[in-house]
Design a protein around this motif. Structure first.
Motif, PDB file in Angstrom:
ATOM      1  N   SER A 233      14.283 -18.193  59.315  1.00  0.00           N
ATOM      2  CA  SER A 233      12.907 -18.782  59.155  1.00  0.00           C
ATOM      3  C   SER A 233      12.900 -19.340  57.813  1.00  0.00           C
ATOM      4  N   THR A 234      12.211 -20.407  57.640  1.00  0.00           N
ATOM      5  CA  THR A 234      11.797 -20.949  56.234  1.00  0.00           C
ATOM      6  C   THR A 234      10.343 -20.655  55.647  1.00  0.00           C
ATOM      7  N   ILE A 235      10.047 -20.422  54.344  1.00  0.00           N
ATOM      8  CA  ILE A 235       8.869 -20.357  54.006  1.00  0.00           C
ATOM      9  C   ILE A 235       8.839 -21.469  53.052  1.00  0.00           C
ATOM     10  N   LYS A 236       8.087 -22.536  52.859  1.00  0.00           N
ATOM     11  CA  LYS A 236       8.008 -23.663  52.033  1.00  0.00           C
ATOM     12  C   LYS A 236       6.898 -24.234  51.867  1.00  0.00           C
ATOM     13  N   GLY A 237       6.742 -24.586  50.145  1.00  0.00           N
ATOM     14  CA  GLY A 237       5.601 -25.236  49.772  1.00  0.00           C
ATOM     15  C   GLY A 237       4.205 -24.450  50.019  1.00  0.00           C
ATOM     16  N   LEU A 238       4.281 -23.381  49.458  1.00  0.00           N
ATOM     17  CA  LEU A 238       2.997 -22.548  49.475  1.00  0.00           C
ATOM     18  C   LEU A 238       2.736 -21.976  48.274  1.00  0.00           C
ATOM     19  N   ILE A 239       1.449 -21.648  47.791  1.00  0.00           N
ATOM     20  CA  ILE A 239       1.113 -20.792  46.685  1.00  0.00           C
ATOM     21  C   ILE A 239       0.714 -19.314  47.408  1.00  0.00           C
ATOM     22  N   GLY A 254      18.624 -11.932  58.894  1.00  0.00           N
ATOM     23  CA  GLY A 254      18.518 -12.654  57.621  1.00  0.00           C
ATOM     24  C   GLY A 254      18.748 -14.243  57.999  1.00  0.00           C
ATOM     25  N   ALA A 255      19.404 -14.654  56.749  1.00  0.00           N
ATOM     26  CA  ALA A 255      19.543 -16.027  56.733  1.00  0.00           C
ATOM     27  C   ALA A 255      18.351 -17.054  56.750  1.00  0.00           C
ATOM     28  N   ASN A 256      17.137 -16.270  56.085  1.00  0.00           N
ATOM     29  CA  ASN A 256      16.089 -17.042  55.911  1.00  0.00           C
ATOM     30  C   ASN A 256      16.119 -17.952  54.439  1.00  0.00           C
ATOM     31  N   ARG A 257      15.135 -18.682  54.427  1.00  0.00           N
ATOM     32  CA  ARG A 257      15.023 -19.752  52.987  1.00  0.00           C
ATOM     33  C   ARG A 257      13.813 -19.550  52.700  1.00  0.00           C
ATOM     34  N   ILE A 258      13.787 -19.441  51.283  1.00  0.00           N
ATOM     35  CA  ILE A 258      12.454 -19.395  50.590  1.00  0.00           C
ATOM     36  C   ILE A 258      12.382 -20.648  49.422  1.00  0.00           C
ATOM     37  N   VAL A 259      11.576 -21.631  49.756  1.00  0.00           N
ATOM     38  CA  VAL A 259      11.943 -22.716  48.827  1.00  0.00           C
ATOM     39  C   VAL A 259      10.621 -23.491  48.412  1.00  0.00           C
ATOM     40  N   ASN A 260      10.546 -23.865  47.170  1.00  0.00           N
ATOM     41  CA  ASN A 260       9.413 -24.729  46.775  1.00  0.00           C
ATOM     42  C   ASN A 260       8.062 -24.063  46.832  1.00  0.00           C
ATOM     43  N   ASN A 261       8.232 -22.807  46.593  1.00  0.00           N
ATOM     44  CA  ASN A 261       6.746 -21.878  46.418  1.00  0.00           C
ATOM     45  C   ASN A 261       6.207 -21.634  45.053  1.00  0.00           C
ATOM     46  N   LEU A 262       5.189 -21.556  44.880  1.00  0.00           N
ATOM     47  CA  LEU A 262       4.524 -20.823  43.726  1.00  0.00           C
ATOM     48  C   LEU A 262       3.978 -19.690  44.121  1.00  0.00           C
ATOM     49  N   ILE A 263       4.664 -18.389  43.640  1.00  0.00           N
ATOM     50  CA  ILE A 263       4.655 -17.077  43.783  1.00  0.00           C
ATOM     51  C   ILE A 263       4.213 -16.275  42.717  1.00  0.00           C
ATOM     52  N   GLY A 264       2.761 -16.180  42.419  1.00  0.00           N
ATOM     53  CA  GLY A 264       2.229 -15.345  41.309  1.00  0.00           C
ATOM     54  C   GLY A 264       1.542 -16.367  40.302  1.00  0.00           C
ATOM     55  N   THR A 265       1.419 -17.710  40.538  1.00  0.00           N
ATOM     56  CA  THR A 265       0.656 -18.621  39.677  1.00  0.00           C
ATOM     57  C   THR A 265      -0.250 -19.316  40.693  1.00  0.00           C
ATOM     58  N   ASP A 266      -1.151 -20.109  40.008  1.00  0.00           N
ATOM     59  CA  ASP A 266      -2.131 -21.016  40.574  1.00  0.00           C
ATOM     60  C   ASP A 266      -1.445 -22.329  41.013  1.00  0.00           C
ATOM     61  N   SER A 267      -2.099 -23.339  41.306  1.00  0.00           N
ATOM     62  CA  SER A 267      -1.350 -24.657  41.496  1.00  0.00           C
ATOM     63  C   SER A 267      -0.959 -25.423  40.493  1.00  0.00           C
ATOM     64  N   SER A 268      -1.764 -25.206  39.186  1.00  0.00           N
ATOM     65  CA  SER A 268      -1.345 -25.747  38.111  1.00  0.00           C
ATOM     66  C   SER A 268      -0.156 -25.250  37.305  1.00  0.00           C
ATOM     67  N   VAL A 269       0.291 -24.044  37.892  1.00  0.00           N
ATOM     68  CA  VAL A 269       1.395 -23.337  37.159  1.00  0.00           C
ATOM     69  C   VAL A 269       0.908 -22.705  35.538  1.00  0.00           C
ATOM     70  N   SER A 270      -0.260 -22.745  35.412  1.00  0.00           N
ATOM     71  CA  SER A 270      -0.697 -22.471  34.037  1.00  0.00           C
ATOM     72  C   SER A 270      -1.256 -21.095  34.041  1.00  0.00           C
ATOM     73  N   ARG A 271      -1.681 -20.638  35.195  1.00  0.00           N
ATOM     74  CA  ARG A 271      -2.301 -19.312  35.466  1.00  0.00           C
ATOM     75  C   ARG A 271      -1.748 -18.215  36.051  1.00  0.00           C
ATOM     76  N   VAL A 272      -1.278 -17.191  35.397  1.00  0.00           N
ATOM     77  CA  VAL A 272      -0.652 -16.306  36.018  1.00  0.00           C
ATOM     78  C   VAL A 272      -1.477 -15.239  36.877  1.00  0.00           C
ATOM     79  N   ILE A 273      -1.343 -15.088  38.321  1.00  0.00           N
ATOM     80  CA  ILE A 273      -2.089 -14.192  39.233  1.00  0.00           C
ATOM     81  C   ILE A 273      -1.260 -13.334  39.996  1.00  0.00           C
ATOM     82  N   GLY A 274      -0.233 -12.773  39.642  1.00  0.00           N
ATOM     83  CA  GLY A 274       0.868 -12.414  40.174  1.00  0.00           C
ATOM     84  C   GLY A 274       0.531 -11.408  41.474  1.00  0.00           C
TER      85      GLY A 274
END
Length: 786
Positions: A233-239, A254-274
């Motif tokens: 499975s692939t999880i991609k492009g989420l906040i 196994g054999a899953n892919r986790i790509v291009n996500n923001l995990i613990g921040t908002d969309s601006s990557v300026s606020r940490v909300i883990g």
């Protein structure tokens, strides 16, 4: 096979290179269920192996290539007609190829390129609500409500339908309105139990950063953002943020892919909300990829609760003996309670061989990386690790590990020993820079050492490693030691550290940080060490001043040399020639060094370290000298068994005592109480006085003292050749011009084996000896030494 695509033939009866093995035929399966893989070949060559690949585009030939291995079908048996066919589930949006290999190892060309059928439109999420699917299992994502005249499809409903439908499905997004779009589940979302790709990058408005947010404030105390129990499975492009457990939990297959996500921040990557525990947790699951290439990297920030000391508190948490061979590459892992925390999991790869696959692991509250429990073969490669609150890399989570002999201890990553960087120097311009280090580890093995620089060392003094510099391989000896010295592009104003990785992939903690110090003369010894009257004249990568068995010396011209005895001995009273000759009484008056001696004319004493002295024992002393100097002899001064009166005598190795010349070294073989020992007494202490002699390719210039003529410096010359030697002395003024005085120059005939010892006033008349003038004495080339 050398002539373009070779077409398949019925029954695969043709012959040639690799038996001209037929390739598989791929066709889209009915209803968009995946691909049908068919093979026609020789049934007698069963079983076959079919490998399936995905590609971003088809090759111009229409037949492959194979960009990424997706699946292997083992033990394929053909029927009596030589045929095989199977329908498999594959993700859409790519092109697929396959190869076939018979039991004899003959592999085909790539198959024709085939595209998978697109997914059913019901798997497009068009709503941020949390309503469930109305009729799970009907193949339609439909909550019973409508959005813009179309059936509403929520993320919850899409996962329910994907779980109910066999094969790999794709969940895309097309939510109307302004970005970002927040999905706020009221309870945990369904566990993913069937392979799926959840692709947030499909949402209009996605450019380089996710715009679909999965927020856990209302999901409950036991909720993770997404829990994946299906493999592939692939999880991609989420906040994904603010869940009470993990942002993403992967367990089981196994054999899953986790790509291009923001995990613990908002969309601006300026606020940490883990997330409260971990950004990404992998439990008993293998071969997962978190990030990968630079375009696939995740930002994982602000995750973990500092009060959770041994639980799941980390940006990435991997646990379990079955959690093998996971890959973490290309991610920014920032400001979590820990960066990466691995318990009992083995074979993890963190970073890559190039900076493009490096993780940035920075500003985490505690350690950058922790390896603990039964975890082994976890390779920490090229990464940027800096500004973490505790160690950048901590094996066992207990602070810096010690360095044990031959690395015999066990534990996480085998408690692989770190290296020791003795010095890192650079000239002001950076044109010349050098690193000296030592590795103590298992014997006769080759290790990979990766070097990093930084601007601020860790408060512990160990690492970290901000900027990758270079890699060196170090092979240890029978004793487990592996010293090395090399030129590197290090610059002043920084510090240097390194990691060590063994052949099994076990990476050490960072070495102690070594400041990169100024080396004005480019001799690889920093100005600071040279000013401490030490340096490393014996070249063992440890400052001589720190070793009780090594005595650094400064010669009359300012050269650094060293005398070294064995670890079992004690070296005392070492001094160079001016002090050493104070007791010499060949003749009256002041005494300068004998003609031909190199600057290292020294006295020193060697004693036993044990309080019980070893009477009559032997030892070998090493004198370290510039390697470009070529010596012809070694002369000692003192009594000998056949002549109790102190005198100069040749001290060359006779099989028991004497000097041996090596490049850059002189080995002095000494026996307590015998030739070379000044007191000739077997009393557990050897005192020797002497020095190496240089042949005379040019004239020697020897200073004369400003003193009363009656105490004018004297000289001794010995003829060790087999024929007569004509000795000529010339007195010169400051400009090198011969003085106009009686007996200048003066000549003497010296018979073989004889010595000439004269005061200056005996060589020249007294009338030129002006105490206000300092003159020099020269001797032209002769077959003599003295």
């Amino acid at each position: 096979m050398g002539n373009g695509v070779t077409p398949n033939d019925p029954g695969d009866a043709d012959a040639g290179a690799n038996q001209l093995q037929n390739f598989p035929v791929l066709t889209p399966a009915p209803g968009g269920a995946g691909l049908t893989v068919a093979l026609n070949s020789r049934s007698t060559d069963s079983p076959f192996r079919i490998e399936l690949f995905s590609n971003a585009a088809c090759d111009p030939s229409g037949h492959g290539e194979g960009e990424r291995l997706l699946q292997v079908i083992e033990n394929v048996s053909l029927d009596s007609s030589g045929n095989f066919a199977r329908t498999i589930a594959l993700p859409s949006g790519r092109f697929f190829t396959a190869t076939a290999t018979d039991r004899n190892g003959n592999t085909s060309e790539f198959s024709a390129c085939a595209g998978a059928a697109p997914p059913f439109e019901a798997f497009i999420v068009n709503s941020t609500s949390d309503r469930p699917d109305r009729t799970t299992g009907d193949g339609r994502c439909d909550t019973g409500e409508t959005i813009g005249g179309r059936a509403e499809c929520t993320l919850r409903a899409a996962i329910q339908e994907a779980n109910s439908k066999s094969g790999t499905d794709v969940i895309r997004f097309n939510i109307a309105g302004m970005v970002p779009h927040r999905i706020q589940p009221g309870s945990p979302l369904p566990i993913v139990t069937d392979p799926v790709t959840i692709d947030g990058s499909s949402q209009p408005g996605f450019d380089t950063a996710p715009v679909v947010e999965l927020n856990g404030l209302e999901a409950g105390s036991q909720a993770s953002g997404l829990e994946v129990a299906a493999g592939n499975s692939t999880i991609k492009g989420l906040i994904i943020s603010q869940f009470k457990v993990h942002g993403i939990l992967i367990r089981g297959s196994g054999a899953n892919r986790i790509v291009n996500n923001l995990i613990g921040t908002d969309s601006s990557v300026s606020r940490v909300i883990g997330n409260v525990h971990s950004g990404i947790a992998v439990s008993e699951s293998a071969n997962n990829i978190i990030g990968g290439e630079p375009v696939d990297g995740n930002v994982i920030a602000g995750n973990g609760n500092d009060a959770i000391t041994e639980g799941f508190a980390a940006g990435i948490f991997i646990a379990g003996t079955n959690a093998k061979k996971n890959v973490i590459a290309g991610n920014a892992i920032l400001a979590n309670v820990r960066g990466i925390f691995i318990i009992d999991a083995s074979g993890t790869t963190i970073g890559g061989e190039t900076i493009q696959r490096a993780n940035a692991i920075r500003f985490n509250v505690r350690e950058g990386i922790v390896i603990s429990g039964a975890a082994v073969s976890n390779s920490i490669l090229v990464n940027s690790i800096s500004d973490n609150g505790a160690l950048g890399i901590d094996l066992a989570g207990d602070g810096p590990e010690g360095i044990d002999l031959r690395d015999a201890d066990t534990g996480p990553n085998g408690l692989q020993n770190a290296a020791e960087i003795y010095s890192a120097t650079a000239t002001a311009s950076g044109d010349t820079s050098r690193v000296r280090m030592r590795l103590r580890s298992a014997k006769n093995e080759t290790f990979t050492v990766r070097f990093f620089t930084g601007t601020t060392p860790d408060p512990s003094g160990y690492g970290e490693g901000d900027t990758f510099v270079l890699t060196r391989n170090v092979t240890t000896s029978d004793s487990g030691y592996g010293p090395t010295s090399f030129v590197s592009p290090v610059k002043l104003g920084k510090f240097l550290s390194c990691t060590v990785t063994d052949a099994q992939g076990n990476t050490s903690e960072f070495s102690a940080a070594a400041p990169i110090k100024l080396d004005s003369d480019g001799d690889s010894v920093s100005d600071e060490e040279e000013n401490l009257n030490g340096g490393d004249a014996n070249g063992d990568f440890t400052p001589d001043r720190l070793q009780p068995n090594v005595q650094p010396l400064t010669t009359s011209s300012g050269r650094r040399v060293a005398i070294e005895v064995s670890q079992e001995s004690v070296l005392t009273n070492a001094s160079t020639y001016l002090a050493a000759l104070a007791g010499a009484t060949l003749f009256e008056g002041q005494f300068g060094r004998p003609l031909g001696f190199y600057e290292l004319f020294a006295r020193f004493t060697v004693g036993a370290k044990s309080p019980f002295q070893v009477m009559g024992g032997s030892t070998t002393v090493t004198l370290f000298v510039p390697p470009e100097l070529k010596f012809t002899s070694y002369l000692n001064y003192g009594p000998t068994p056949d002549n109790p009166t102190p005198h100069f005598y040749q001290f060359m190795f006779d099989g028991k005592t004497g000097a041996e010349f090596k490049t850059g070294r002189i080995l002095l073989h000494l026996v307590d109480g015998q030739r070379g020992d000044h007191d000739l007494a077997a009393n557990g202490e050897i005192t020797t006085l002497g020095g190496p002699v240089i042949g005379m390719p040019n004239r020697f210039f020897i200073p004369l003292y400003r003193s009363d003529p009656s105490t004018f410096t004297g000289y001794a010359v010995s003829n060790f050749s087999a024929r007569d030697a004509n000795i000529q002395f010339t007195a010169l003024d400051f400009d090198g011009i011969a003085l106009s005085t009686l007996n200048n120059p003066s000549s003497f005939l010296l018979k073989p084996g004889n010595q000439l010892a004269l005061l200056g006033r005996q060589v020249f008349s007294d009338d030129y000896l002006d105490p206000q003038r300092e003159t020099t004495l020269s001797v032209p080339e002769q077959e003599v030494a003295g």
